[in-house]
Design an enzyme around this catalytic site. Structure first.
Site, short mmCIF file in Angstrom:
data_model
loop_
_atom_site.label_atom_id
_atom_site.label_comp_id
_atom_site.label_asym_id
_atom_site.label_seq_id
_atom_site.Cartn_x
_atom_site.Cartn_y
_atom_site.Cartn_z
CB CYS A 19 -5.55 -26.69 -15.90
SG CYS A 19 -7.32 -26.67 -15.96
CD GLU B 266 -0.08 -27.19 -15.44
OE1 GLU B 266 0.32 -26.44 -16.34
OE2 GLU B 266 -1.27 -27.29 -15.10
CD GLU C 252 -8.50 -23.24 -17.20
OE1 GLU C 252 -7.40 -23.39 -16.61
OE2 GLU C 252 -9.15 -24.17 -17.67
CB THR D 130 1.68 -20.13 -17.55
OG1 THR D 130 0.70 -20.70 -16.66
CG2 THR D 130 1.94 -18.70 -17.14
CE LYS E 248 -3.95 -24.36 -32.79
NZ LYS E 248 -3.32 -25.68 -32.49
N1 LIG Z 1 -4.25 -25.43 -18.41
C1 LIG Z 1 -4.44 -26.48 -19.16
O1 LIG Z 1 -5.53 -27.01 -19.25
C2 LIG Z 1 -3.31 -27.01 -19.93
C3 LIG Z 1 -1.99 -26.82 -19.57
N2 LIG Z 1 -1.01 -27.34 -20.33
C4 LIG Z 1 0.37 -27.17 -19.89
O2 LIG Z 1 1.16 -26.89 -21.01
C5 LIG Z 1 2.21 -27.81 -21.11
C6 LIG Z 1 2.59 -27.99 -22.57
O3 LIG Z 1 1.50 -28.45 -23.34
P1 LIG Z 1 1.25 -27.85 -24.79
O4 LIG Z 1 0.43 -28.77 -25.57
O5 LIG Z 1 2.56 -27.45 -25.37
O6 LIG Z 1 0.38 -26.57 -24.41
P2 LIG Z 1 0.16 -25.20 -25.19
O7 LIG Z 1 -0.25 -24.18 -24.22
O8 LIG Z 1 1.35 -24.87 -26.01
O9 LIG Z 1 -1.04 -25.56 -26.17
C7 LIG Z 1 -2.36 -25.12 -26.03
C8 LIG Z 1 -2.89 -24.60 -27.34
O10 LIG Z 1 -2.17 -23.44 -27.73
C9 LIG Z 1 -1.71 -23.58 -29.06
N3 LIG Z 1 -0.49 -22.78 -29.23
C10 LIG Z 1 0.80 -23.13 -28.98
N4 LIG Z 1 1.62 -22.12 -29.26
C11 LIG Z 1 0.86 -21.09 -29.67
C12 LIG Z 1 1.14 -19.74 -30.08
N5 LIG Z 1 2.38 -19.27 -30.13
N6 LIG Z 1 0.09 -18.95 -30.40
C13 LIG Z 1 -1.16 -19.41 -30.35
N7 LIG Z 1 -1.48 -20.67 -30.00
C14 LIG Z 1 -0.49 -21.49 -29.65
C15 LIG Z 1 -1.52 -25.05 -29.22
O11 LIG Z 1 -1.46 -25.41 -30.58
C16 LIG Z 1 -2.74 -25.57 -28.51
O12 LIG Z 1 -3.88 -25.49 -29.34
C17 LIG Z 1 1.70 -29.02 -20.39
O13 LIG Z 1 2.72 -29.83 -19.92
C18 LIG Z 1 0.94 -28.42 -19.27
O14 LIG Z 1 1.78 -28.08 -18.21
C19 LIG Z 1 -1.29 -28.04 -21.46
C20 LIG Z 1 -2.55 -28.26 -21.87
C21 LIG Z 1 -3.67 -27.81 -21.10
N1 LIG Z 2 -14.48 -31.83 -16.46
C1 LIG Z 2 -13.89 -31.52 -15.36
N2 LIG Z 2 -14.34 -31.97 -14.22
N3 LIG Z 2 -12.80 -30.77 -15.36
C2 LIG Z 2 -12.30 -30.20 -16.50
C3 LIG Z 2 -10.99 -29.55 -16.18
C4 LIG Z 2 -10.55 -28.78 -17.35
C5 LIG Z 2 -9.16 -28.26 -17.38
O1 LIG Z 2 -8.18 -28.99 -17.19
O2 LIG Z 2 -9.07 -27.08 -17.68
#
Ligand SMILES: NC(=O)C1=CN([C@@H]2O[C@H](COP(=O)(O)OP(=O)(O)OC[C@H]3O[C@@H](n4cnc5c(N)ncnc54)[C@H](O)[C@@H]3O)[C@@H](O)[C@H]2O)C=CC1
Ligand SMILES: N=C(N)NCCCC(=O)O
Ligand code: NA
Length: 504
Positions: free
Chosen positions: A295, A394, A261, A241, A186
């Site tokens: 992240c 973040e 993650e 988170t 998803k």
């Molecule tokens: N650690 C990382 O790599 C990431 C962190 N973020 C953080 O999250 C913030 C918000 O971004 P979003 O796109 O809203 O992230 P999100 O955490 O809501 O989205 C990530 C995934 O989870 C899904 N999702 C959302 N609600 C869900 C639920 N209740 N149950 C199951 N799946 C669900 C989304 O459709 C998407 O596929 C960003 O500003 C950032 O701070 C966002 C994306 C990546």
């Molecule tokens: N491809 C590199 N270097 N980093 C990926 C970071 C993935 C993440 O934001 O979770």
């Protein structure tokens, strides 16, 4: 954008393209132009249900001989074919990725190399599984023999974000398939196009139907039903988170293992003995690469007091020269924020920081030469103190917060004072100091004299509110394997615990 058309896809279930049962679609927006450039299907719980059934059937088809119990060698052939196809379509995939999530196309091309490399790597590990299985254990009683069997965990639900749309999927799909699992992916509703395109690669390589499925759609209506589905044996999630917490709650209802993650607010500590030019460039890369939407971004800069003024002067000058354009333009180095909501969120963080007393050293808004698009120039905020929101939360945008320190001890205290624990970087010529700092940082990933490079062989994941479990490397494969012990009694003697009943 001229020359690139977003293909129209349906959901990918059981090896076929299927329109979502409710027939709804979600627009695809080019964040650089704010124009609708296509749409993706909006799956719901009914579609999730069909996909889980298909994945379950694929898992046990022909008593598992077709996939789950096939030799790792057999699955490795598919993984290698997928890896080759990704390379073959690298340019198209990279362009779609750049258009959909706004990252510079050169960075997206790099991601595609990493996607391909990830499938190649897990192909090797799938092959190695064949030899490792049935490992004999050293046990203290020679009347017994004990072996360890590693089996695929089953049907896995993979929920991924928009910052590395296809790469974050690859980090999960490749080890899951290597292990013999079947999967439902998803992707994020903000960037799903390359994951759908990727499904067509699965078709082209002849992956058995149902082994890999893609349900696109919104978090609450497509992600949540996947997370709570009793037919899913394991969940892997990358994202925020707060969503991670919901996934963990859903998994707890069915007692399912998960790996999470989540976000971060990672420090980069710079000591006064560094080569300033090199340290400045790594600082920029750590904060502004992928438009700062990583992240593991090292978005908290801790600078040793004595070099702070000269370092910041160089940093600001260089940061202001970053090329900000449409991500598909040649040599773009900073593209737009992924969506309007995220754009507004990033700007709000910047204005809150200023209201709390931080000093805007550069950036902070859409650059003057761009009339539209969710662009935010690379931003450096000085005079940041640990109590400010911008230091703690973040941002997920090209925003670097700066503070200073005098001693190593002080730097570590500032660095570890965070609810997150994903990554950290230290830059210094003193190797002993770098070693001490790497041991003291409460994180899962440490970079010394660099920030952000990732190797598929090395474990990836965090501590504290950044989640738990490790992706990549051999740890990434273990996520998708279940461990079974098989203990045999090999003696001819009777066990002899209960004396036989006396014969009358
Ligand atoms: N650690 C990382 O790599 C990431 C962190 N973020 C953080 O999250 C913030 C918000 O971004 P979003 O796109 O809203 O992230 P999100 O955490 O809501 O989205 C990530 C995934 O989870 C899904 N999702 C959302 N609600 C869900 C639920 N209740 N149950 C199951 N799946 C669900 C989304 O459709 C998407 O596929 C960003 O500003 C950032 O701070 C966002 C994306 C990546
Ligand atoms: N491809 C590199 N270097 N980093 C990926 C970071 C993935 C993440 O934001 O979770
Ligand atoms: Na998009």
């Amino acid at each position: 954008m001229a020359g690139i058309v977003v293909p129209r896809f349906e959901l990918f279930i059981d090896g076929q393209w299927k329109a979502p049962i409710h027939g709804n679609r979600i627009p695809v927006i080019d964040p650089a132009t704010e124009q609708i450039v296509g749409d993706i299907p909006a799956g719901t719980s009914e579609d999730v249900d069909v996909a889980v059934k298909a994945a379950r059937a694929a898992f046990s088809r022909n008593k598992g001989q077709d996939w789950a119990r096939a030799p790792g060698k057999v699955r490795a052939q598919y993984l290698r074919a997928i890896s080759a196809k990704v390379l073959e379509r690298k340019e198209e995939l990279a362009r779609l990725e750049a258009l959909d999530c706004g990252k510079p196309v050169d960075e997206a091309a790099w991601d595609m190399d990493d996607v391909s490399g990830c499938f190649e790597y897990y192909a090797d590990l799938a092959e190695a599984l064949d030899d490792k299985n049935y490992a004999t254990l050293e046990i203290p009683l020679d009347k017994f023999k004990s072996n360890v069997l590693k089996e695929p965990i089953g049907v896995v639900g993979l929920i991924t974000p928009w910052n590395y749309p296809l790469l974050m999927a690859a980090w999960k799909v490749a080890p899951a398939l290597a292990a013999g699992c079947t999967a439902i992916l998803k992707p994020s509703e903000l960037a799903s196009v390359t994951c759908l395109k990727f499904a067509s690669i699965m078709q082209d390589v002849g992956l058995p139907p149902g082994v890999f499925n893609v349900i696109t759609g919104l978090g609450p209506t497509a992600g949540a039903p996947l997370a709570s589905h009793p037919g899913v044996d394991k969940l892997a999630f990358t994202g925020s988170t707060s969503t991670g917490r919901m996934i963990m709650t859903a998994a707890a209802q069915n007692i399912k293992p998960i790996s999470l993650e989540l976000g971060g607010k990672s420090p980069i500590i710079i000591f006064d003995d560094v080569d300033v030019e090199k340290a400045v460039e790594w600082t920029m890369f750590g904060a502004f690469w992928t438009n700062g939407q990583i992240c593991s971004a090292t978005s908290r800069l801790l600078l040793q007091e004595s070099i702070a003024p000269s370092f910041l002067k160089k940093l600001v000058e260089w940061t202001e020269s970053i090329k900000v354009t449409h991500p598909l333009d040649k040599d773009c180095r900073l593209g737009p924020i992924v969506s309007e909501a995220q754009y507004k969120k990033v700007l709000k963080y910047i204005s809150n920081a200023q209201a709390e007393g931080a000093k805007l050293l550069c950036g902070g808004k859409r650059p003057a030469h761009l009339e539209r698009g969710y662009f935010v120039s690379a931003t450096v905020l000085g005079n940041v103190t640990p109590s400010m929101q911008i230091w703690k939360e973040e941002v997920f945008g090209p925003v670097l917060s700066v503070t200073t320190f005098n001693t190593e001890e002080e730097a570590l205290e500032l660095a570890n004072d965070s609810s997150y624990g994903l990554a950290g970087a230290v830059i210094s010529k003193d190797t002993e100091r770098c070693k001490r700092v790497s041991e003291a940082l409460q994180v899962g990933i440490v970079w010394i004299n660099c920030s952000q490079p990732v190797f598929v062989q090395a474990p990836w994941g965090g501590t504290k509110c950044s989640g738990f479990g490790r992706e990549l490397g051999e740890w990434g494969l273990e996520n998708y394997l279940s461990v079974k012990q098989v203990t045999r009694y090999i003696s001819d003697d009777a066990w002899g615990w209960y004396p036989p009943p006396s014969k009358k």
